[in-house]
Scaffold this active site. Structure first.
Site, PDB file in Angstrom:
ATOM      1  N   GLU A  68       4.365  -4.524   7.224  1.00 14.05           N
ATOM      2  CA  GLU A  68       2.879  -3.627   8.036  1.00 14.05           C
ATOM      3  C   GLU A  68       3.829  -3.404   9.427  1.00 14.05           C
ATOM      4  O   GLU A  68       3.451  -2.721  10.081  1.00 14.05           O
ATOM      5  CB  GLU A  68       2.156  -4.242   7.704  1.00 14.05           C
ATOM      6  CG  GLU A  68       1.255  -4.212   6.276  1.00 14.05           C
ATOM      7  CD  GLU A  68       1.377  -5.417   5.590  1.00 14.05           C
ATOM      8  OE1 GLU A  68       2.501  -6.333   6.016  1.00 14.05           O
ATOM      9  OE2 GLU A  68       0.092  -5.509   4.383  1.00 14.05           O
ATOM     10  N   ALA A 102       0.942  -1.160  -0.230  1.00 11.96           N
ATOM     11  CA  ALA A 102      -0.062   0.037  -0.150  1.00 11.96           C
ATOM     12  C   ALA A 102       0.737   1.064  -0.107  1.00 11.96           C
ATOM     13  O   ALA A 102       1.937   1.510   0.298  1.00 11.96           O
ATOM     14  CB  ALA A 102      -0.629  -0.244   1.245  1.00 11.96           C
ATOM     15  N   GLU A 123      -0.262  -9.463  -0.750  1.00 11.81           N
ATOM     16  CA  GLU A 123      -1.309  -9.922  -0.368  1.00 11.81           C
ATOM     17  C   GLU A 123      -2.155 -10.022  -1.837  1.00 11.81           C
ATOM     18  O   GLU A 123      -2.900 -10.955  -1.936  1.00 11.81           O
ATOM     19  CB  GLU A 123      -2.225  -8.553   0.498  1.00 11.81           C
ATOM     20  CG  GLU A 123      -1.793  -9.336   1.542  1.00 11.81           C
ATOM     21  CD  GLU A 123      -2.225  -7.949   2.997  1.00 11.81           C
ATOM     22  OE1 GLU A 123      -2.057  -6.246   2.122  1.00 11.81           O
ATOM     23  OE2 GLU A 123      -3.230  -8.026   3.823  1.00 11.81           O
ATOM     24  N   GLY A 156       0.808  -4.836   0.952  1.00  9.66           N
ATOM     25  CA  GLY A 156      -0.517  -5.451   0.063  1.00  9.66           C
ATOM     26  C   GLY A 156      -0.069  -5.924  -1.206  1.00  9.66           C
ATOM     27  O   GLY A 156      -0.961  -6.370  -1.881  1.00  9.66           O
TER      28      GLY A 156
HETATM   29  N1  CO8 Z   1       4.855   3.434  -0.593  1.00  7.85           N
HETATM   30  C1  CO8 Z   1       4.641   4.460  -1.159  1.00  7.85           C
HETATM   31  N2  CO8 Z   1       6.133   5.008  -1.893  1.00  7.85           N
HETATM   32  C2  CO8 Z   1       7.097   3.687  -1.538  1.00  7.85           C
HETATM   33  C3  CO8 Z   1       6.310   2.691  -1.571  1.00  7.85           C
HETATM   34  C4  CO8 Z   1       5.136   2.363  -0.065  1.00  7.85           C
HETATM   35  N3  CO8 Z   1       4.673   1.094  -0.367  1.00  7.85           N
HETATM   36  N4  CO8 Z   1       7.831   1.455  -1.991  1.00  7.85           N
HETATM   37  C5  CO8 Z   1       8.295   2.457  -1.922  1.00  7.85           C
HETATM   38  N5  CO8 Z   1       8.463   3.476  -2.672  1.00  7.85           N
HETATM   39  C6  CO8 Z   1       8.300   5.047  -2.872  1.00  7.85           C
HETATM   40  C7  CO8 Z   1      10.010   5.358  -1.547  1.00  7.85           C
HETATM   41  O1  CO8 Z   1       9.485   6.214  -0.970  1.00  7.85           O
HETATM   42  C8  CO8 Z   1      10.922   5.430  -3.155  1.00  7.85           C
HETATM   43  O2  CO8 Z   1      10.680   7.081  -3.950  1.00  7.85           O
HETATM   44  P1  CO8 Z   1      11.426   7.836  -3.800  1.00  7.85           P
HETATM   45  O3  CO8 Z   1      11.945   8.413  -4.366  1.00  7.85           O
HETATM   46  O4  CO8 Z   1       9.724   9.232  -4.026  1.00  7.85           O
HETATM   47  O5  CO8 Z   1      11.840   8.436  -2.653  1.00  7.85           O
HETATM   48  C9  CO8 Z   1      10.468   4.961  -4.213  1.00  7.85           C
HETATM   49  O6  CO8 Z   1       9.067   4.651  -4.050  1.00  7.85           O
HETATM   50  C10 CO8 Z   1      11.686   3.802  -4.449  1.00  7.85           C
HETATM   51  O7  CO8 Z   1      11.592   3.244  -3.449  1.00  7.85           O
HETATM   52  P2  CO8 Z   1      13.410   2.397  -2.566  1.00  7.85           P
HETATM   53  O8  CO8 Z   1      14.383   3.942  -2.420  1.00  7.85           O
HETATM   54  O9  CO8 Z   1      12.280   3.025  -0.699  1.00  7.85           O
HETATM   55  O10 CO8 Z   1      13.628   1.201  -3.232  1.00  7.85           O
HETATM   56  P3  CO8 Z   1      15.010   0.356  -2.431  1.00  7.85           P
HETATM   57  O11 CO8 Z   1      15.104  -0.358  -3.386  1.00  7.85           O
HETATM   58  O12 CO8 Z   1      15.867   1.368  -1.500  1.00  7.85           O
HETATM   59  O13 CO8 Z   1      14.120  -0.240  -1.299  1.00  7.85           O
HETATM   60  C11 CO8 Z   1      12.014  -1.366  -0.855  1.00  7.85           C
HETATM   61  C12 CO8 Z   1      13.037  -1.156  -2.472  1.00  7.85           C
HETATM   62  C13 CO8 Z   1      12.288  -2.733   0.112  1.00  7.85           C
HETATM   63  C14 CO8 Z   1      10.572  -2.102  -1.522  1.00  7.85           C
HETATM   64  C15 CO8 Z   1      11.471  -0.612  -0.409  1.00  7.85           C
HETATM   65  O14 CO8 Z   1      10.779   1.191  -0.608  1.00  7.85           O
HETATM   66  C16 CO8 Z   1       9.997  -0.730   0.973  1.00  7.85           C
HETATM   67  O15 CO8 Z   1      10.792  -0.931   1.932  1.00  7.85           O
HETATM   68  N6  CO8 Z   1       9.146   0.084   0.720  1.00  7.85           N
HETATM   69  C17 CO8 Z   1       8.428  -0.281   1.528  1.00  7.85           C
HETATM   70  C18 CO8 Z   1       7.388  -1.264   1.579  1.00  7.85           C
HETATM   71  C19 CO8 Z   1       6.457  -2.050   2.510  1.00  7.85           C
HETATM   72  O16 CO8 Z   1       6.415  -1.646   3.828  1.00  7.85           O
HETATM   73  N7  CO8 Z   1       5.247  -2.290   2.517  1.00  7.85           N
HETATM   74  C20 CO8 Z   1       3.956  -2.065   3.225  1.00  7.85           C
HETATM   75  C21 CO8 Z   1       3.169  -0.937   3.227  1.00  7.85           C
HETATM   76  S1  CO8 Z   1       1.846  -1.232   4.307  1.00  7.85           S
HETATM   77  C22 CO8 Z   1       0.778  -2.217   3.507  1.00  7.85           C
HETATM   78  O17 CO8 Z   1       1.323  -2.892   2.020  1.00  7.85           O
HETATM   79  C23 CO8 Z   1      -0.956  -2.150   4.208  1.00  7.85           C
HETATM   80  C24 CO8 Z   1      -1.264  -3.439   3.183  1.00  7.85           C
HETATM   81  C25 CO8 Z   1      -2.572  -2.957   3.152  1.00  7.85           C
HETATM   82  C26 CO8 Z   1      -3.844  -3.471   2.745  1.00  7.85           C
HETATM   83  C27 CO8 Z   1      -3.406  -3.107   1.764  1.00  7.85           C
HETATM   84  C28 CO8 Z   1      -3.892  -1.879   0.888  1.00  7.85           C
HETATM   85  C29 CO8 Z   1      -3.128  -1.586  -0.714  1.00  7.85           C
END
Ligand code: CO8
Length: 256
Positions: free
Chosen positions: A130, A64, A110, A107
């Site tokens: 999460e 998400a 999921e 997500g």
């Molecule tokens: N949300 C928003 N932006 C994101 C997300 C995200 N989940 N993941 C990555 N991005 C963005 C980053 O902020 C970044 O943006 P910017 O260049 O503007 O800073 C860009 O994508 C690239 O990301 P990274 O620089 O972090 O890239 P890396 O290669 O270093 O890392 C990762 C990749 C490991 C995937 C890292 O981005 C990460 O940990 N992301 C978050 C993962 C996460 O926590 N996911 C769970 C989110 S909560 C959730 O999913 C709840 C589900 C609920 C039900 C579903 C409803 C739809």
């Protein structure tokens, strides 16, 4: 730019692709709405018999959109339409194959678990992180993951938030098949073509029974299967499939 792309290459297959590279395909409102619209359209498109759901070659979906929900209230989360999007996916009646490269987190994991078959690349990583941002999975992570891999593997993934490799996911039953990263999409498409060429009423029934049966006591599920089995004998494809076998020729299925 459209966040969700649909391709119809023919032969009964559709490809749905998440296209939000700047945010690792994070599932914001536009992506969720795009997915719901795509699957609603494909549900009623009689030409389509199997769907490949893909992200990019680098990432399936990173979950998400954290930035979009960081300051949200419970009311905003309730009213953001996410429930509707997931319902469309959950109720989609045709087989879906997820083609997973790279991250499939939160997500995103999921979403992959809404598919019926998951093809993952060697470098794919799955997780429910999460807890690391102070929430819990909200689209089936605590439930579908546990049903797929069992309590003790699921608890470890959910409670630590640590991602697992495609090979680990395959070993625990979260992934159908692991292939080389560059072969993921082609393999998913090939499988979709195989399924789309088979009797589509039978394919939909199998999906319905596997999913509905998992929530029923065994006897009730077996009874449901038996009745559906009998009904298959009222399809044109059953007659064609069995006659073709007996006549030693290739069947011509019509989805009727
Ligand atoms: N949300 C928003 N932006 C994101 C997300 C995200 N989940 N993941 C990555 N991005 C963005 C980053 O902020 C970044 O943006 P910017 O260049 O503007 O800073 C860009 O994508 C690239 O990301 P990274 O620089 O972090 O890239 P890396 O290669 O270093 O890392 C990762 C990749 C490991 C995937 C890292 O981005 C990460 O940990 N992301 C978050 C993962 C996460 O926590 N996911 C769970 C989110 S909560 C959730 O999913 C709840 C589900 C609920 C039900 C579903 C409803 C739809």
């Amino acid at each position: 730019m459209s966040e969700v792309l649909i391709e119809l290459p023919g032969s009964g297959v559709a490809i749905v692709r998440i296209n939000r590279p700047e945010a690792h395909n994070a599932l914001n409102a536009a992506v969720r709405a795009g997915l719901a619209k795509a699957f609603a359209e494909l549900e009623t498109n009689e030409e389509v018999r199997c769907v490949v759901l893909a992200g990019s070659e680098k990432v399936f979906a990173a979950g998400a959109d954290i930035k979009a929900m960081a300051e949200a209230s419970p009311a905003e989360m309730t009213n953001n339409g996410a429930d509707h999007s997931w319902r469309v996916l959950r109720e989609f009646s045709k087989p879906v194959i997820a083609a997973v490269n790279g991250w499939s987190l939160g997500g995103g994991c999921e979403l992959a678990m809404h598919a019926d078959i998951i093809i993952a690349g060697e470098g794919a990583r799955f997780g429910q992180p999460e807890i690391k941002v102070g929430i819990i999975p909200g689209a089936g992570g605590t439930q579908r993951l546990t049903r797929a891999v069992g309590k003790f593997k699921a608890m470890k993934i959910l409670l630590t938030g640590e991602a697992i490799s495609a090979r680990e996911a395959e070993a625990m039953g979260l992934v159908s098949e692991v292939v080389a990263d560059e072969a993921v999409f082609e393999r998913a498409l090939a499988l979709a073509n195989v399924i789309a060429a088979l009797p589509s009423i039978a394919a939909r029934k199998i999906k319905e029974l596997v999913l509905a049966g998992a929530d029923l006591p065994l006897n009730a599920a077996l009874s449901m299967e038996r009745q559906a089995f009998w009904l298959m004998f009222d399809t044109v494809d059953q007659k064609e499939g069995m006659r073709a076998f007996i006549e030693k020729r290739s069947p011509v299925f019509t989805g009727k």
